[in-house]
Write a protein that holds these residues in place. Structure first.
Motif, PDB file in Angstrom:
ATOM      1  N   VAL A  20       0.825  -1.203   0.000  1.00 22.49           N
ATOM      2  CA  VAL A  20       0.000   0.000   0.000  1.00 22.49           C
ATOM      3  C   VAL A  20       0.858   1.251   0.000  1.00 22.49           C
ATOM      4  O   VAL A  20       0.539   2.250  -0.662  1.00 22.49           O
ATOM      5  N   GLY A  21       1.988   1.194   0.713  1.00 21.81           N
ATOM      6  CA  GLY A  21       2.884   2.350   0.718  1.00 21.81           C
ATOM      7  C   GLY A  21       3.440   2.650  -0.660  1.00 21.81           C
ATOM      8  O   GLY A  21       3.555   3.819  -1.063  1.00 21.81           O
ATOM      9  N   VAL A  31      -5.787   6.904  -4.651  1.00 21.67           N
ATOM     10  CA  VAL A  31      -5.612   5.646  -5.377  1.00 21.67           C
ATOM     11  C   VAL A  31      -5.293   4.517  -4.396  1.00 21.67           C
ATOM     12  O   VAL A  31      -5.759   3.379  -4.554  1.00 21.67           O
ATOM     13  N   GLY A  32      -4.510   4.825  -3.357  1.00 24.13           N
ATOM     14  CA  GLY A  32      -4.214   3.822  -2.343  1.00 24.13           C
ATOM     15  C   GLY A  32      -5.459   3.359  -1.608  1.00 24.13           C
ATOM     16  O   GLY A  32      -5.629   2.161  -1.334  1.00 24.13           O
ATOM     17  N   CYS A  33      -6.354   4.302  -1.296  1.00 28.63           N
ATOM     18  CA  CYS A  33      -7.621   3.927  -0.658  1.00 28.63           C
ATOM     19  C   CYS A  33      -8.464   3.049  -1.580  1.00 28.63           C
ATOM     20  O   CYS A  33      -9.080   2.072  -1.133  1.00 28.63           O
ATOM     21  N   GLY A  34      -8.492   3.372  -2.874  1.00 33.35           N
ATOM     22  CA  GLY A  34      -9.207   2.534  -3.821  1.00 33.35           C
ATOM     23  C   GLY A  34      -8.593   1.153  -3.945  1.00 33.35           C
ATOM     24  O   GLY A  34      -9.306   0.152  -4.100  1.00 33.35           O
ATOM     25  N   PHE A  35      -7.265   1.087  -3.854  1.00 26.42           N
ATOM     26  CA  PHE A  35      -6.577  -0.200  -3.910  1.00 26.42           C
ATOM     27  C   PHE A  35      -6.969  -1.067  -2.718  1.00 26.42           C
ATOM     28  O   PHE A  35      -7.234  -2.274  -2.860  1.00 26.42           O
ATOM     29  N   ILE A  36      -7.024  -0.460  -1.522  1.00 27.71           N
ATOM     30  CA  ILE A  36      -7.424  -1.207  -0.325  1.00 27.71           C
ATOM     31  C   ILE A  36      -8.865  -1.684  -0.452  1.00 27.71           C
ATOM     32  O   ILE A  36      -9.197  -2.828  -0.090  1.00 27.71           O
ATOM     33  N   LEU A  37      -9.742  -0.824  -0.971  1.00 27.83           N
ATOM     34  CA  LEU A  37     -11.138  -1.199  -1.148  1.00 27.83           C
ATOM     35  C   LEU A  37     -11.284  -2.381  -2.099  1.00 27.83           C
ATOM     36  O   LEU A  37     -11.978  -3.364  -1.812  1.00 27.83           O
ATOM     37  N   GLY A  38     -10.617  -2.311  -3.250  1.00 25.18           N
ATOM     38  CA  GLY A  38     -10.691  -3.399  -4.212  1.00 25.18           C
ATOM     39  C   GLY A  38     -10.106  -4.698  -3.689  1.00 25.18           C
ATOM     40  O   GLY A  38     -10.649  -5.790  -3.926  1.00 25.18           O
ATOM     41  N   TRP A  39      -9.004  -4.583  -2.937  1.00 27.67           N
ATOM     42  CA  TRP A  39      -8.369  -5.780  -2.388  1.00 27.67           C
ATOM     43  C   TRP A  39      -9.286  -6.469  -1.373  1.00 27.67           C
ATOM     44  O   TRP A  39      -9.382  -7.694  -1.342  1.00 27.67           O
ATOM     45  N   ASN A  40      -9.984  -5.677  -0.548  1.00 29.32           N
ATOM     46  CA  ASN A  40     -10.895  -6.268   0.436  1.00 29.32           C
ATOM     47  C   ASN A  40     -12.087  -6.930  -0.231  1.00 29.32           C
ATOM     48  O   ASN A  40     -12.545  -8.002   0.205  1.00 29.32           O
TER      49      ASN A  40
END
Length: 397
Positions: A20-21, A31-40
């Motif tokens: 994420v970093g 974009v990092g927040c969207g990445f976390i959302l998609g991963w979950n």
């Protein structure tokens, strides 16, 4: 198997902040927040697939087996133990054998409105579950583990938020999270070694002592140079009296506080235009300047204690988990573990209430001391359990 699963969890905690970093550094925080959302969301689908597959492969999971002879013996022992303490004959029997005497009072129950019947059923379920949990020989060990959840000494949003006020960057926090996960991984390895050498109960004692010893660094950080702790903020009456005296100490009460910019009517969150939606690692522009502490000794001691304490913490967690699995009858295991999880989350909720009561960075030192007191109480409960278990073992032999 418990230690192996926990190692997988710790390895994930090492890789996740790094991934994420990198996304936030190369792209942006949004974009990092969207990445976390998609991963979950993706993980949710995978988890559901595997759980359903295990449920289909093992048909016995869908059938509750009858109570075997071993569970009957264990059940009778618990009834005798409960009768000695409170004289409740047959109270746990309503939980394990399913005879809740509802047929005797069926006519009276049907006269009660549905909402009250559901509420009565909920209260009865909670009461029966708690009674089953209370009569377990590992009750003190489970309660000790629950008390460890009332703490701010972990890598959650509270500790990271405090670290930001002390001038710690997000990249350094990600690195510290990875180091903390490595320490937790070492704790799982230490658990397996200690259990083979000293036994399960002694492993918990060693892990408790190691956990408490490492937390002394956190206590020292409260009084170390650079700590923003200010006890007078919790005593407004005495602060007011001291400031009213000629040449009072009002200026000293603000020695470690950070300067505030803007008026009192300034909004809590900045304007939408101040958020970077492009390649930048800074989320907000209007961060007050000059908020760095005078010294970093306090924050270094804090994270030194938090990281090293993970070794004893995860070893102790595995010890109590193993005790709950080995010493509880199969017919009661699900109910007792459900109550244990409820107690863990209840104590976790308590530590958020503590933060709501003392939200300022100057109060964080008070929260650290309270957390250490709760953790000490939890380990004391385990020491009491270990003493009783060893004494019972000596009497039996």
């Amino acid at each position: 198997m418990n230690a192996t699963m926990r190692r997988i969890d710790q390895v994930t905690n090492i890789l996740a902040p790094l991934a994420v970093g990198q996304v936030m550094t190369l792209a942006s925080n949004v974009v990092g927040c969207g990445f976390i959302l998609g991963w979950n969301l993706l993980s949710l689908i995978v988890e559901f697939f595997f759980l359903s597959r295990v449920y289909r492969i093992v048909p016995a999971l869908s059938v509750k087996p009858p109570t075997d002879e071993d569970d009957q013996v264990c059940f009778k022992k618990k009834i005798r133990r409960g009768n000695r303490g409170q004289g409740l004959v047959g109270q746990p029997q309503a939980l394990t054998e399913g005879n809740c005497n509802l047929s005797v009072h069926s006519k009276d129950i049907t006269k009660v409105p549905l909402c009250f019947r559901r509420f009565r059923w909920l209260v009865s379920t909670c009461k029966d579950g708690w009674m089953a949990y209370y009569h377990q020989p590992v009750f003190l060990a489970g309660m000790g583990l629950a008390f460890l959840y009332t703490t701010v000494l972990g890598f959650d949003c509270i500790t990271t938020g405090y670290a930001y006020t002390q001038g710690i960057s997000g990249s350094l926090l990600s690195l510290l999270m990875g180091v903390s996960a490595v320490a937790g991984l070492m704790g799982t390895i230490m658990f397996t070694r200690l259990r083979k050498t000293y036994g399960l109960i002694n492993t918990g004692i060693i892990s408790s002592c190691l956990h408490l010893g490492c937390l002394l660094f956190c206590v020292c950080s409260v009084f170390a140079p650079g700590s923003p702790v200010d006890l007078s903020l919790l005593m407004p009456y005495f602060t007011y009296n001291s400031s009213a005296e000629p040449g009072g100490m009002a200026s000293q009460s603000q020695k470690h506080t950070y300067p505030l910019t803007g008026g009192n009517n300034q909004p809590l969150l900045p304007d939408r235009s101040s958020i970077h939606w492009t390649n930048n690692t800074v989320l907000f522009d209007n961060v007050p300047p000059g908020t760095a502490p005078e010294s970093y000794i306090s924050i270094i001691l804090l994270f030194l204690g938090v990281i090293t304490a993970r070794i004893g913490l995860w070893s102790f967690d595995l010890t109590v988990t193993q005790l709950l699995q080995e010493t509880i009858c199969e017919s009661e295991r699900g109910v007792v573990n459900g109550v244990q999880s409820s107690m863990n989350y209840l104590m976790d909720l308590l530590h958020f209430i503590m933060v709501i009561s003392a939200p300022q960075p100057e109060h964080f030192g008070i929260l650290v001391i309270i957390s250490v007191l709760f953790i000490t109480t939890g380990h004391t409960m385990y020491f009491m359990y270990a003493y009783k278990a060893k004494r019972k073992h000596r009497l039996d032999t």
